[in-house]
Design a protein around this motif. Structure first.
Motif, PDB file in Angstrom:
ATOM      1  N   ILE A   1       0.748  -1.169  -0.064  1.00 25.49           N
ATOM      2  CA  ILE A   1       0.026  -0.005  -0.178  1.00 25.49           C
ATOM      3  C   ILE A   1       0.843   1.319   0.002  1.00 25.49           C
ATOM      4  O   ILE A   1       0.517   2.058  -0.802  1.00 25.49           O
ATOM      5  N   PHE A   2       1.972   1.342   0.872  1.00 27.69           N
ATOM      6  CA  PHE A   2       2.545   2.447   1.023  1.00 27.69           C
ATOM      7  C   PHE A   2       3.287   3.063  -0.438  1.00 27.69           C
ATOM      8  O   PHE A   2       3.391   4.294  -0.744  1.00 27.69           O
ATOM      9  N   PRO A   3       3.779   2.158  -1.171  1.00 23.91           N
ATOM     10  CA  PRO A   3       4.247   2.387  -2.540  1.00 23.91           C
ATOM     11  C   PRO A   3       3.202   3.171  -3.503  1.00 23.91           C
ATOM     12  O   PRO A   3       3.543   4.389  -4.025  1.00 23.91           O
TER      13      PRO A   3
ATOM     14  N   VAL B   1      11.607  -2.931  -2.631  1.00 25.79           N
ATOM     15  CA  VAL B   1      10.377  -3.424  -3.029  1.00 25.79           C
ATOM     16  C   VAL B   1      10.064  -4.256  -3.925  1.00 25.79           C
ATOM     17  O   VAL B   1       9.419  -4.997  -3.930  1.00 25.79           O
ATOM     18  N   ALA B   2      10.240  -3.514  -5.147  1.00 19.96           N
ATOM     19  CA  ALA B   2       9.978  -4.236  -6.580  1.00 19.96           C
ATOM     20  C   ALA B   2      10.868  -5.408  -6.929  1.00 19.96           C
ATOM     21  O   ALA B   2      10.427  -6.281  -7.529  1.00 19.96           O
ATOM     22  N   SER B   3      11.889  -5.403  -6.201  1.00 20.98           N
ATOM     23  CA  SER B   3      12.909  -6.545  -6.587  1.00 20.98           C
ATOM     24  C   SER B   3      12.596  -7.900  -5.955  1.00 20.98           C
ATOM     25  O   SER B   3      12.767  -8.921  -5.912  1.00 20.98           O
TER      26      SER B   3
ATOM     27  N   THR C   1      16.084  -2.105 -10.529  1.00 19.96           N
ATOM     28  CA  THR C   1      14.907  -3.515 -10.081  1.00 19.96           C
ATOM     29  C   THR C   1      15.648  -4.745 -10.697  1.00 19.96           C
ATOM     30  O   THR C   1      15.686  -5.645  -9.969  1.00 19.96           O
ATOM     31  N   LEU C   2      15.785  -4.670 -11.980  1.00 20.77           N
ATOM     32  CA  LEU C   2      16.332  -6.045 -12.497  1.00 20.77           C
ATOM     33  C   LEU C   2      17.576  -6.396 -11.743  1.00 20.77           C
ATOM     34  O   LEU C   2      17.830  -7.419 -11.748  1.00 20.77           O
TER      35      LEU C   2
END
Lengths: 408, 366
Positions: free
Chosen positions: B130-132, B169-171, B237-238
Motif C-alpha cells: 500500500i505504501f508504494p 520493494v520491486a525486486s 530493479t532487474l
C-alpha cells in the motif's frame, strides 16, 4: 527438489475419500506433474520467445529509422578522439577497435593495482581488528565502519575533486625524491631500458624458476630429515639479487628520464594521471574494508584449539599465525576474497565518473556516443565483465572442490 | 586444625580500575606499549586539526559566502543549500508531500523494527504493497487535487530514498520467483533463472544503467517513451532482483529438508508448501541478508548521477560548481558522506543485531 511429488500422491488420494469422486484412477492431465511442468515450460519458452522476438524486431525498426546499421564494421573505422592515458600505442587515427583494447587494458591496470593494494591493506586491517591492543583494534574498527558505509562513488569524488584537484599547479608542485606532485598528477622519473636490458628480464625468469625448484627441494628435505631451510629469504635474495647482478654485469643498460618543468607543464618522465590515483585510492580503501572483514571472519573461524595446540608445541605467536592460523583461515577467506576482487573489478567501471579512460568510460562512453552502436558496444562491454565473473566462479568451484575438508 | 576465615584481599591495585584496564588492553608487553604510544601520538596529532577545522574554527551561521572566515569549514554553504540536499528541485510549496511520505515510511519501518509492536505482518504488507501506491501519488501528484511534479524535479536525499525503496520493494517479488525457479525441478525454468541471475550479477551496475538509459528506448515500439527516472528504476530493479534471488535462495536452503518433506507428507501442493510452510520460516532468516542488500543498493543509488539524475551526491556535486560557492567541495562531500553513513551504519547495526538474535534459530545453523 521434490516440489511436484505431493500433487501426484495427494490429489487422487484426496479424491478417493470423497464419494463424489470419479472412479477413474488416472489423474486429470493438469494434475499430472509431468504434463503440467511440460505445459508450463512450453508456455515459458513461448513467452520468452515472443518477448525476444518483439524486442529484436522493435530494435531493428528503431535502428533503421535512426539510420544506424547494425554490425561490428564500426570497429575498423577511425576513432578520431584522443585518450588521456594509453598503455599501447594509440593516436586519434587509430580505430574504434583500438579504443576497446585501450579501455580494457586500463581497466585491467587499475583492477590489478587496486587488488594488490586492497589485499595488503585489508589483511593488515583485518589482523589489526583482532589485535589485543585496544587502540589498534578500535582504529581498525573505525576504518572498517567508516569506509564500508560510504558509497564508492562518493569516495572517488572526494579523492579526485576535494583532494587531488586542490593540489598546487605544476609550477608550485610538491617535490619529493625527484618526483613532482600537482593537480595534473604524479610525475616521476621514468626508467628507460636500453640495449641489453633483456638479459635482466631473463635473469628474473631464471631466478623465479630457481626459487621454485629450491622450495620443492627444501620441502622434500624437510619431509625426509626435518631440517628447515629459510626458503623465503633465499628466494627473495635470489629474485632480487640475480637480476641485479646481471644488470651490473651488462653495464647498467638503463637511463632515467627526469621530468622537467617547461612552460606550464612537465615534459618527460612518467605521468600518473590524477584520475588513476583517485580511482586507485578509492577502490583500494573501499575494498580493503570488506577484505578486512573477510580476513577477520576467516581467522575467527579457525578453532581456538588450534592456537592452543600450537602454543603447547612451543610455537611463537608469529609462527602460530603464519603456520597454523593463516593456512587454515585461507580456506575460509579465499572464496569471499575472490568475490571481493571481482567486485573491485566491476567497481572500477566507476572510472567514468572522473574520466579515467577505462573500458566503460572510453568504449561504452565516447565510442558509443560517437558511433551510436549502442547494442554492439554495450554487449561487448558486458561480455568482458561476464567473462571475468564466469572465470572467477569457475576458479572458485575448482578451489572449493580442492580445498574441501576431507573429514574422517 | 582450626580454620580461620580470612577476609578476601582486594585485587592488586594495578589490575583493576583504569590502570588495570590500560595495563591489560594498551600496555601488555613492550611491542604493544610502543604501538599504543606511536599510534596514540599520530591519532591525537591528526584529530586536533580535524576538530579545529570542522567544529571550533568552522563557520556555522550566515547566509552568504562572506560569512565564512576561511579558517575552518564553511558549514554555511551546507545550510544555504540544505533544502536542495534534501528535496532536490521539488517546488518549495510541496515539500510537505515529501515530508509526509518520509514520515509514513519511517513510521512503518519503526513499527517493524521495534520489538513488541503488534501485527507486524500487516504492517509489512502495508509497507510493501500500500505504501508504494500512496507514496507514488504523494510524490508525483496529478491526482486527488495534488499538483503534478515531474520527475526531473525530484532530487536530493528524497530521490536517493525513492530509488533505494523502489529498488528493494520491486525486486523482492521478482527475487522470490527467481529463487524458487532456480530450485525448481523443471530444467528449462531452472536454466532460465540461473542465466538471468548470473548475467545480472556478472555485470557492473553502471553498465546496467547505461543499458537502461541508452538501449531501453530501442527495445520498445516507436512513440513509447519512458521517463528517465523510470528507466533507471527498471535497470536497478532487474539488477537488484538477481542479488535478492541469491539472498532468498540462501534462506530457502537454510530450512531443514525435513520441513519440505513434512509439507509433502501433509499433502500440500507446491504453492501451499512454499507460502504456508517454507517462506514464513525462510523470510525470517533472510531479513539480515535483505537489509545487507538494501545497504549495498542504498550506496549504489549514487551511480544514477552518471546518467544525469540528481540524487544527494549529484546535488552535492552540482552545488560545488555554483560560482558563488567555489572551493567548498570538501564540506559538501563530507555532508553527503555523513548522510549516507548515518543510514548505512544504522542499517548494518540493525542487521547484525538481527543476525545475533536469529542465531539460535534452526539446529543446522547453530
Amino acid at each position: 527438489m521434490s516440489s511436484d511429488i505431493p500433487n501426484s500422491g495427494h490429489k487422487p488420494d484426496g479424491g478417493s475419500k470423497q464419494p463424489k469422486a470419479s472412479p477413474a484412477s488416472r489423474p486429470k492431465f493438469w494434475n499430472d506433474p509431468q504434463k503440467r511442468s511440460l505445459l508450463f515450460q512450453t508456455l515459458l519458452i513461448a513467452s520468452l520467445g515472443f518477448f525476444f522476438y518483439s524486442v529484436i524486431d522493435n530494435t531493428l525498426t528503431n535502428l533503421e529509422q535512426r539510420g544506424i546499421t547494425t554490425g561490428f564494421d564500426f570497429l575498423t573505422q577511425e576513432a578520431g578522439f584522443g585518450i588521456s592515458m594509453t598503455l599501447i600505442d594509440y593516436t586519434e587515427a587509430s580505430s574504434y577497435g583500438a579504443t576497446f583494447v585501450v579501455g580494457l587494458l586500463n581497466t585491467v591496470l587499475v583492477a590489478v593495482l587496486g587488488i594488490i593494494a586492497a589485499t595488503i591493506l585489508g589483511f593488515i586491517i583485518g589482523v589489526a581488528r583482532l589485535s589485543d591492543n585496544w587502540l589498534i583494534s578500535k582504529i581498525a574498527a573505525a576504518y572498517i565502519e567508516t569506509f564500508r558505509n560510504l558509497p564508492l562513488l562518493l569516495q572517488i569524488f572526494f579523492w579526485y575533486f576535494a583532494v587531488l584537484q586542490t593540489l598546487p599547479h605544476p609550477r608550485q608542485s610538491l617535490e619529493f625524491l625527484g618526483s613532482f606532485f600537482n593537480n595534473r598528477g604524479l610525475i616521476t622519473p621514468a626508467p628507460v631500458p636500453e640495449d641489453g636490458f633483456g638479459l635482466v628480464w631473463g635473469a628474473l625468469v631464471v631466478a623465479c624458476v630457481a626459487s621454485w625448484l629450491m622450495s620443492r627441494w627444501a620441502h622434500k628435505r624437510q619431509d625426509l630429515t626435518g631440517q628447515q631451510f629459510p626458503i623465503f629469504w633465499a628466494s627473495v635474495g635470489l629474485i632480487i639479487g640475480l637480476p641485479l647482478l646481471m644488470f651490473l654485469l651488462a653495464g647498467a643498460p638503463m637511463s632515467i628520464d627526469h621530468p622537467e618543468l617547461k612552460g606550464f607543464n612537465f615534459r618527460g618522465g612518467l605521468t600518473i594521471i590524477p584520475e588513476l590515483i583517485a580511482l586507485w585510492l578509492a577502490l583500494s580503501i573501499y575494498t580493503a574494508a570488506f577484505i578486512a572483514e573477510t580476513v577477520r571472519a576467516g581467522i575467527l573461524a579457525v578453532s581456538h584449539g588450534q592456537t592452543e595446540a600450537a602454543s603447547a608445541l612451543g610455537l611463537s605467536k608469529g609462527k602460530t599465525l603464519r603456520f597454523i592460523v593463516i593456512p587454515q583461515a585461507m580456506r575460509v577467506i579465499i572464496p569471499p576474497l575472490t568475490s571481493q576482487y571481482l567486485n573491485l573489478t566491476k567497481n572500477s567501471s566507476l572510472a567514468t565518473a572522473v574520466g579515467y579512460p577505462d573500458l566503460v568510460s572510453v568504449f561504452a562512453g565516447t565510442t558509443l556516443n560517437q558511433t551510436g552502436q549502442a547494442i554492439e558496444v554495450i554487449a561487448m562491454t558486458m561480455t568482458v565483465y561476464l567473462t571475468l565473473s564466469l572465470l572467477t566462479s569457475l576458479f572458485m568451484n575448482w578451489y572449493n572442490a580442492r580445498m574441501q575438508l576431507t573429514e574422517r | 586444625m582450626k580454620y580461620d576465615e580470612q577476609p578476601t584481599l582486594p585485587a592488586p591495585a594495578n589490575t583493576i580500575g583504569a590502570v588495570g584496564w590500560m595495563r591489560k588492553h594498551l600496555f601488555n608487553g613492550p611491542y604493544n606499549s610502543i604501538a599504543t604510544l606511536v599510534l596514540g601520538y599520530f591519532l591525537i596529532s591528526w584529530m586536533i586539526p580535524i576538530f579545529q577545522w570542522s567544529i571550533f574554527d568552522a563557520d556555522w551561521i550566515g547566509e552568504t559566502r562572506d560569512a565564512c572566515s576561511g579558517d575552518g569549514a564553511c558549514w554555511v554553504f551546507i545550510g544555504a543549500r540544505l533544502n536542495q540536499f534534501l528535496y532536490g528541485f521539488y517546488p518549495e510549496a510541496e515539500y510537505w508531500r515529501l515530508n509526509l511520505a518520509f514520515i509514513l515510511l519511517m513510521f512503518a519501518i519503526a513499527w517493524l523494527v521495534l520489538p513488541k509492536t503488534p501485527r507486524k505482518g500487516w504492517m509489512a504488507i502495508f509497507l510493501l504493497v500500500i505504501f508504494p501506491v500512496i507514496a507514488f501519488f504523494l510524490l508525483y501528484g496529478d491526482a486527488f487535487g495534488l499538483e503534478r511534479v515531474e520527475t526531473h524535479m525530484w532530487g536530493g536525499l528524497s530521490l536517493t530514498l525513492v530509488l533505494a525503496v523502489v529498488g528493494i520493494v520491486a525486486s523482492l517479488p521478482l527475487g522470490i520467483l527467481l529463487a524458487l525457479g532456480r530450485q525448481s525441478d523443471m530444467p528449462i525454468v531452472r536454466s532460465v533463472c540461473v542465466i538471468f541471475i548470473e548475467i545480472w550479477r556478472g555485470v557492473p551496475l553502471i553498465t546496467v544503467l547505461f543499458m537502461a538509459s541508452v538501449m531501453l528506448p530501442l527495445f520498445f515500439p516507436e512513440g513509447m517513451s519512458f521517463d528517465k527516472l523510470l528507466r533507471a528504476l527498471i535497470g536497478i530493479t532487474l539488477f537488484q532482483s538477481a542479488y535478492m534471488a541469491e539472498v532468498i535462495r540462501g534462506g530457502l536452503q537454510a530450512i531443514p529438508k525435513g520441513q519440505y518433506e513434512a509439507a509433502d507428507a501433509l499433502g500440500l501442493g507446491y504453492w501451499q508448501k512454499m507460502i504456508l510452510i517454507i517462506m514464513p520460516q525462510a523470510l525470517k532468516l533472510m531479513i539480515p541478508g535483505i537489509v545487507n542488500t538494501f545497504i549495498a543498493l542504498f550506496k549504489d543509488t549514487s551511480l544514477v548521477l552518471i546518467i544525469g539524475l540528481f540524487d544527494i551526491l549529484g546535488v552535492g556535486k552540482a552545488a560545488n560548481q555554483d560560482p558563488n560557492w567555489i572551493g567548498f567541495s570538501t564540506e559538501s562531500y563530507l555532508f553527503v558522506a555523513l548522510m549516507f553513513w548515518v543510514f548505512c551504519f544504522s542499517m548494518s547495526r540493525y542487521s547484525m543485531h538481527l543476525e545475533r538474535k536469529l542465531h539460535t534459530g534452526h539446529g543446522n545453523r547453530a
